[in-house]
Design a protein around this motif. Structure first.
Motif, short mmCIF file in Angstrom:
data_model
loop_
_atom_site.label_atom_id
_atom_site.label_comp_id
_atom_site.label_asym_id
_atom_site.label_seq_id
_atom_site.Cartn_x
_atom_site.Cartn_y
_atom_site.Cartn_z
N THR A 251 59.49 32.85 13.60
CA THR A 251 58.15 33.35 14.12
C THR A 251 57.78 32.88 15.38
O THR A 251 56.98 32.03 14.57
N PRO A 252 58.13 31.86 15.88
CA PRO A 252 57.38 30.74 16.62
C PRO A 252 56.09 31.15 17.42
O PRO A 252 55.29 30.23 17.66
N PHE A 253 55.37 32.16 17.43
CA PHE A 253 54.63 32.60 18.08
C PHE A 253 52.90 32.99 17.48
O PHE A 253 53.04 33.60 17.65
N LYS B 57 55.50 38.10 10.30
CA LYS B 57 55.53 36.77 9.63
C LYS B 57 56.64 37.19 8.32
O LYS B 57 58.38 36.46 8.73
N VAL B 58 56.03 37.85 7.65
CA VAL B 58 56.80 38.04 6.08
C VAL B 58 57.71 39.00 6.61
O VAL B 58 59.11 38.39 6.20
N GLU B 59 57.93 40.21 7.05
CA GLU B 59 59.13 40.53 7.57
C GLU B 59 60.15 39.62 8.06
O GLU B 59 61.42 40.42 7.59
N THR B 60 59.58 38.73 9.12
CA THR B 60 60.81 38.38 9.78
C THR B 60 61.38 37.02 9.07
O THR B 60 63.00 37.50 9.23
N ALA B 61 60.78 36.47 8.32
CA ALA B 61 61.10 36.28 7.21
C ALA B 61 62.46 36.44 6.38
O ALA B 61 63.25 36.06 5.86
N VAL B 62 61.76 37.12 5.47
CA VAL B 62 62.87 37.97 4.90
C VAL B 62 63.67 38.51 5.10
O VAL B 62 64.84 38.38 4.37
N LEU C 219 58.90 32.56 1.64
CA LEU C 219 57.37 32.32 1.65
C LEU C 219 56.22 31.98 1.28
O LEU C 219 55.05 31.98 1.51
N GLY C 220 57.03 30.94 -0.11
CA GLY C 220 55.56 30.15 -0.77
C GLY C 220 55.49 28.85 0.62
O GLY C 220 53.81 28.91 0.57
N LYS C 221 56.25 28.40 1.56
CA LYS C 221 55.94 27.54 3.18
C LYS C 221 55.43 28.67 3.68
O LYS C 221 54.77 28.11 4.83
N LEU C 222 54.98 28.96 4.02
CA LEU C 222 54.51 30.04 5.05
C LEU C 222 52.39 30.56 4.40
O LEU C 222 52.02 30.50 4.93
N GLY C 223 52.83 30.10 2.96
CA GLY C 223 51.77 30.08 2.11
C GLY C 223 51.54 31.74 1.94
O GLY C 223 50.20 32.26 1.28
N TYR C 224 52.40 32.15 1.06
CA TYR C 224 52.63 33.34 0.59
C TYR C 224 53.29 32.99 -0.93
O TYR C 224 54.11 32.74 -0.97
N GLY C 225 52.39 34.29 -1.97
CA GLY C 225 53.06 34.66 -3.14
C GLY C 225 53.80 35.88 -3.14
O GLY C 225 54.25 37.15 -2.64
N VAL C 226 54.87 35.87 -3.96
CA VAL C 226 56.06 37.32 -4.16
C VAL C 226 56.50 37.45 -5.28
O VAL C 226 56.65 36.07 -6.43
#
Length: 732
Positions: free
Chosen positions: A168-170, A21-26, A62-69
């Motif tokens: 990442t819809p699925f 998910k992180v890879e796709t978003a970035v 990434l914050g929306k997905l629940g991750y920090g960077v």
């Protein structure tokens, strides 16, 4: 276009699905050319345009997905065509600060104080209250469970939406949201609330396991004490360990941990190396011996000269190399990643077919089959499957690193399991790398007396053979008298006066020019030469006094280490640039086939020949001349503290120079592969069983999510067993 690579820390990732998910978003951000994310290392590498400013956009996305960077220190790693050596140079700049930043960034502390922990607790409390309210006032039970469901589901649904918008819809969150909403629609609010709570528990357990896997290697960094005692101007001053400069002399008291890699300049004591090497018995060290940062001085005051800065000490290098290794994926892990990308949408389609086909085709009840379709979505959550491989690999890399076995990634770990031939260098790999006195044949005098005279002549010399004699004299504690008018005779030996008598020590040929050697003495010399030994003859007052033989001897564990390799099905062979006679003598003692007088390209050719015969070959060496063969082998292994080019070219490293550790590398690899196969079998096996029982109507939503959470727990616990791995020789 100028492409730069930047390394970031990402917090909150638990498994490969998070990394995807992180890879796709970035990758969808403007200016990003390539992205590589590792959940096990908690890191991300981004290739981007030199003028791109990414951090603010990444924090938002990434914050929306629940991750920090946040960026790792020394983040700029290079430009187009970045090589491994270049990467290492910049990681050198990163140093200890990055190691501690990693620990801090991952959020050290109790699980209940973190966001996921608080959400899980909140959802559990809400579910408990809903059960109580339902018992006390049944008419509002449904609404109570709906409220409890919303506590856990709203954050999950929000992440599912953010993941869908980020490409990442699925996602796992999507499966959970669809299943929970569907359960509410068919009137199963109680089950939906319980399922979401169990899902959050499973996520929490994944997070705890991931943190524990990362901590396995990060705990090494904490072995190095924060301060050290430095001698300056006759006074002792306590300073931060990371500020120690090369050449500084530190005072290490009994019971203290050594604050830096160094060399003992004064003192003689036992060093407990177990925290770094796993060695169960303290090792006796004296002046001139090297010591590792993080090891414990047990019984004497030592003065140690610092030989490596904090960023370059053994532990810091191990931590950095293992982190880099965790960022690379094994073939099995790459396959699981590809499989999960097809698996999740396929599972959604299967759930939809189960929900609608029986009612449409056979007239079955809609509610019953929608319920079964929703249960299939929960059964199919790929959490356990995607964590099965990286968790085991991360634990294995950490376990190996704690014992001085560095493996540069999951692909190397897998490759080691199939090795069936191993080509080993002689000098510094099978042998200690420096000559030792093996035989002293005294003639008409005592052994201590002739050794004393030989050491007197060699005092002050740095020639390897001279050092061998001086070491033997020190070990035997013989007195070394002063030699007067001592001088070297180029290529022949050294001469001088001891106690008023002329004494000469040199080669047998030079000795034969000075005096006549008897047939028995010449026979002894010839026998030593046939054994690959260098011979020195001592002459005192015009008479032969001793014959001294020296050779670079096999390491203490060479025989047992080679036997362990053969027991593992790995056939060893020696490759060396040394002369045939010496090589043959060492090889005969070790029971090895040997190829001698080899140039670097010859060693590479032998490796290629072994490979062409269908063998999987590992090459072990410690020098520059081993680099071509190390690169050509299926797995290159650097031995001990070898040349930097050997360490850079190699895929793995045995830091402490034990031959037995080579078999331990193979054992670790095979144990890790077995662990991975067990994990995959558990993850897929449980899903298959519950898929059948759900369609048959035996199980429903509760068992479905318990199956997924249970599989995740079992897989994680099994992978964490690798953290306790010890080589077979140690266990025995």
């Amino acid at each position: 276009m100028d492409i730069r690579e930047t390394r970031y820390r990402v917090t909150g990732m638990d498994c490969a699905a998070c990394a995807a998910k992180v890879e796709t978003a970035v990758s969808r951000l403007a200016g990003v050319e390539r992205v590589s994310v590792s959940a096990t290392a908690g890191s991300m590498r981004i290739g981007h345009a030199a003028d791109a400013t990414l951090l603010p956009a990444m924090k938002t996305q990434l914050g929306k997905l629940g991750y920090g960077v946040f960026p790792a220190d020394g983040e700029k790693l290079g430009t187009k065509g970045r090589g491994r050596a270049h990467d290492r140079d910049h990681d050198h700049d990163r140093g200890q600060a990055d190691i501690h930043a990693h620990a801090a960034g991952d959020g050290q502390g109790a699980w209940w104080g973190k966001r996921k922990g608080m959400l899980t607790i909140g959802c559990g409390v809400a579910l408990g209250l809903a059960y109580g309210i339902g018992r006390l006032y049944p008419p509002i039970e449904w609404w109570a469970f709906l409220a409890a469901l919303s506590v856990g589901l709203l954050p999950v649904a929000n992440r599912a939406l953010a993941a869908a918008l980020a490409g990442t819809p699925f996602s796992i969150e999507t499966l959970m949201t669809v299943a929970a909403v569907g359960a509410v629609i068919i009137g199963a609010a109680e089950e939906a609330a319980a399922v979401v709570f169990l899902f959050l528990v499973g996520e929490l357990l994944e997070g705890v396991a991931a943190g524990r896997a990362r901590a396995g290697i990060q705990n090494l960094a904490s072995l190095v004490p924060k301060t050290a005692y430095v001698e300056r101007g006759g006074a002792v001053e306590e300073v931060p360990a990371e500020s120690l400069s090369l050449g500084a002399v530190i005072l290490v008291r009994p019971g203290d941990r050594i604050a830096a890699d160094g060399e003992i300049v004064e003192g003689d004591g036992a060093i407990d190396e177990a925290p770094v090497t796993g060695e169960s018995v303290p090792v006796r060290k004296k002046a001139g011996d090297g010591v590792f940062a993080g090891t414990i001085n047990t019984d004497a005051v030592l003065r140690v000269k610092v030989t490596a800065a904090a960023a370059d000490n053994t532990i810091a290098r191990v931590v950095k190399l293992v982190e880099e290794a965790q960022e690379s994926k094994a073939p099995t892990e790459r396959f699981i990643d590809r499989f999960s990308k097809v698996y999740t949408p396929g599972l959604l389609a299967l759930g939809a077919l189960v929900a609608v086909l029986p009612p449409l085709v056979a007239g079955a009840g809609w509610s019953e089959w929608i319920y079964k379709g929703l249960a299939i979505l929960l059964i199919g959550c790929p959490c356990a499957l995607v964590i099965s491989t990286p968790a085991a690999i991360a634990a294995a890399l950490s376990a190996g690193a704690r014992r001085g076995l560095l493996i540069k990634g999951g692909a190397v770990l897998e490759a080691l399991s199939s090795i069936d031939a191993m080509a080993l260098d002689k000098t510094g790999t099978l042998t200690e790398g420096k000559p030792k006195v093996t035989d002293i044949v005294a003639i008409g005098r005592g052994e201590a007396n002739v050794l004393s005279m030989a050491a007197a002549l060699e005092t002050g010399s740095s020639h390897p053979l001279a050092l061998a004699i001086l070491d033997r004299a020190k070990a035997d504690r013989v007195p070394v008298p002063p030699a007067s008018v001592a001088f070297a005779l180029g290529g022949r030996g050294v001469a001088g006066k001891i106690g008023g008598k002329e004494v000469f020590l040199g080669s047998s040929a030079a000795a034969a020019e000075r005096i006549a050697l008897s047939a028995d003495q010449l026979q002894r010399i010839a026998a030593f030469n046939d054994e690959g030994k260098s011979v020195a003859v001592l002459i005192a007052a015009g008479e032969p006094a001793a014959i001294i033989a020296m050779r670079d001897e096999p390491r203490a564990d060479a025989q047992s280490g080679l036997a362990a390799l053969r027991d593992a099905g790995v056939e060893p062979v020696m490759l060396t640039g040394d002369n045939k006679r010496t090589a043959a003598a060492i090889a005969k003692g070790l029971g090895l086939p040997v190829h001698a007088e080899m140039l670097p390209q010859d060693k590479q050719r032998i490796v290629r020949d072994l490979q062409s015969s269908g063998r999987k070959v590992a090459k072990v060496g410690d020098g520059i001349n081993d680099a071509p063969a190390l690169a050509a082998a299926d797995v290159g292994i650097a031995m001990g503290g070898g040349a930097d080019v050997a360490l850079e070219t190699a895929d793995a490293a045995v830091l402490h120079g034990r031959v037995g550790d080579l078999a331990a590398l193979i054992e670790l690899s095979r144990r890790a592969l077995s662990n991975i196969h067990q994990n995959i079998a558990v993850a897929l096996g449980l899903k298959a069983v519950f898929l059948v029982t759900t369609i048959a109507g035996v199980t429903g939503l509760w068992p479905a999510i318990l199956a997924d959470t249970g599989a995740t727990v079992l897989v994680t616990a099994n992978a964490m067993r690798m953290l306790a791995w010890r080589p077979h020789a140690v266990r025995d």
